[in-house]
Design an enzyme around this catalytic site. Structure first.
Site: not given
Ligand code: ARG
Length: 484
Positions: A264, A314, A413
């Site tokens: 992503h 992902d 992420s």
């Molecule tokens: N989607 C987030 C990013 O792009 C990471 C999120 C992880 N969230 C969590 N609550 N563990 O950085």
């Protein structure tokens, strides 16, 4: 005796230390008393109005001599303090400092000289500094004096590192660095650090030390991203910072040229030329002597990944572009993590580490120093129950969280959930998604790497020989209780 009016700055705070005791290489505060043996006589000294006043003191012999290098030990009757009288050539409270030593032998474990600055020129912090309450210090290391530690700021190697080092502060955070001192006999040629994975281990070595998954530990174990604590350089040497256009993600180095990240992170379909990868980074967007920056040759999303369901599958692989014929070279700050096999399982409630430069709270929008935290693997049945994430959690995902709200957040992420077995770390999860950050009852969700092990290996196509270390057979690693 010298009378020094000194303002010693520690993190911007000024401490006035008034009297200097050259036998201990130490400043004492006004009003402070200490014992010493000066020209064979046992004395009790006090720092009074900026002047050192010493009087002969009554003493007895020590039951156990803790003075080094054949120093004599006495107990001052009035205070019970043990004091050392050093043989010529040695100084320090415990006679374990040798001002003549200009260089170190072997790995410098025996180095007792006065070097007190790092290769980059930063001053060393004293080994008893209050700032180091979590680190290796006089108070936390076994037989600290024997390892050369003391109330001083000289370079030492108390932990079997490759050469003397010390703690420093950089950007108001605790860091550490090797010292600016030379080995006594300069080798005719110095061996260069081998290229990761390009050095097959000799096949007859009995117990193979893996080339992957070994952190550089400069901290006594402790447990306490969001709710985490600042990491020390080298503690997560596989961390990669991915600058993708104006976006930021993390990734994990799994071999010399390959980074595992989250698919992503590439939602905007960036060109390869719009991605930069920094290894060995500590502070966000901060490059320095320990970092290496790479361009990207290509990136590959998992074939079944679709932007319409960005939480499924992902995972992505990023190939670094070689610089002068090679990608990542191993250093204490850069080294790969081990990949798990496809049958590797870490059990429910196992404690693993997450790390990243991401937001420190849900509402934050800035990035940070590298932060680490401990999370526990949450049973799949619980995570996929209606009160947690229900059917949003699928096979190929893994949930992990903590009761004390340690969690990943935006910007983390693509980074690792690293689970350790016998001191070797494996990339078990990839930071992927979650409902907010650190919300109670809403753990972080990670891509379950073992499920993608075959795909990763087929893309990286490493030859059998080179993968032995990365294929370390662990199927189940048990026991790792979260330490408090
Ligand atoms: N989607 C987030 C990013 O792009 C990471 C999120 C992880 N969230 C969590 N609550 N563990 O950085």
């Amino acid at each position: 005796m010298n009378l020094l009016e000194l303002c010693v700055k520690k993190l911007g705070v000024c401490f006035i230390e008034k009297c200097y005791e050259p036998l201990h290489l130490k400043h004492y505060d006004i009003g402070e008393s200490w014992g010493r043996i000066y020209q064979r006589s046992v004395e009790l000294c006090t720092c009074l109005g900026g002047e050192v006043i010493c009087k002969r003191a009554r003493y007895t012999v020590c039951l156990r001599n803790h003075c080094e290098n054949d120093g004599v030990c006495r107990i001052i009757e009035a205070t019970g303090e043990e004091v050392c009288g050093c043989k010529s050539g040695y100084i320090g409270k415990y006679c374990n400092i040798n001002p003549q030593e200009q260089c170190y032998r072997d790995s410098g474990a025996q180095y007792r000289g006065l070097a007190n600055a790092t290769v980059s020129g930063s001053p060393c912090l004293p080994w008893n500094s209050d700032l180091l309450f979590n680190e290796l210090t006089v108070d936390t290391v076994d037989s600290a004096t024997l390892r050369g530690l003391g109330e001083h700021a000289f370079c030492r190697n108390p932990d079997q590192d490759k050469l003397p080092w010390c703690y420093t502060t950089s950007d108001r955070a605790i860091s550490w660095e090797y010292c600016n001192i030379q080995p006594c006999s300069k080798q005719p040629f110095t061996r260069r650090d081998p290229v990761i994975a390009a050095t097959p281990r000799p096949s007859r070595t009995p117990a193979r030390t893996p080339v992957c998954g070994k952190r550089h530990k400069k901290r006594i174990s402790r447990a306490r991203i969001l709710g985490g604590t600042s990491a020390l350089p080298g503690a997560h040497p596989w961390m990669a910072a991915l600058y993708i256009r104006d976006e930021f993600c993390a990734g994990t180095l799994v071999s010399s040229c390959w980074i595992v990240s989250a698919a992503h992170c590439f939602l905007s379909n960036p060109l390869q030329s719009q991605i930069r990868v920094v290894l060995g980074q500590h502070g966000f967007n901060d490059t320095g002597p320990n970092t290496r920056t790479f361009d990207v040759e290509k990136y590959i999303l998992y074939p079944l990944y679709t932007q319409f369901q960005p939480t499924l599958n992902d995972i992505a692989l990023v190939k670094l572009k070689k610089v002068n014929g090679s990608c990542a070279q191993k250093t204490p700050f850069i080294r790969p993590i081990c990949l798990p096999g496809k049958d590797t399982t870490f059990p429910d409630h196992y404690c693993c580490k997450i790390s990243g430069w991401g937001h420190m709270s849900e509402k934050a929008n800035s990035y940070s120093q590298l932060i680490e935290g401990v999370v526990k693997i949450i049973p799949f049945d619980h995570c996929s129950s209606p009160e947690v994430y229900g059917s949003e959690v699928r096979s190929g995902m893994l949930c992990a969280g903590s009761d004390s709200c340690v969690d990943a957040c935006q910007g983390d992420s693509g980074g690792p959930l690293a689970c350790e077995c016998d001191g070797v770390s494996f990339l078990y999860g990839i930071i992927s998604w979650g409902d907010g950050c650190g919300r109670s009852g809403k753990p972080g969700v990670y891509t379950l790497v073992p499920k993608y092990a075959d795909w990763i290996n087929s893309v990286i196509k490493r030859s059998k020989k080179k993968t032995t270390a990365n294929r370390t057979k662990i199927n189940i690693c048990i026991g790792n209780q979260c330490q408090r």
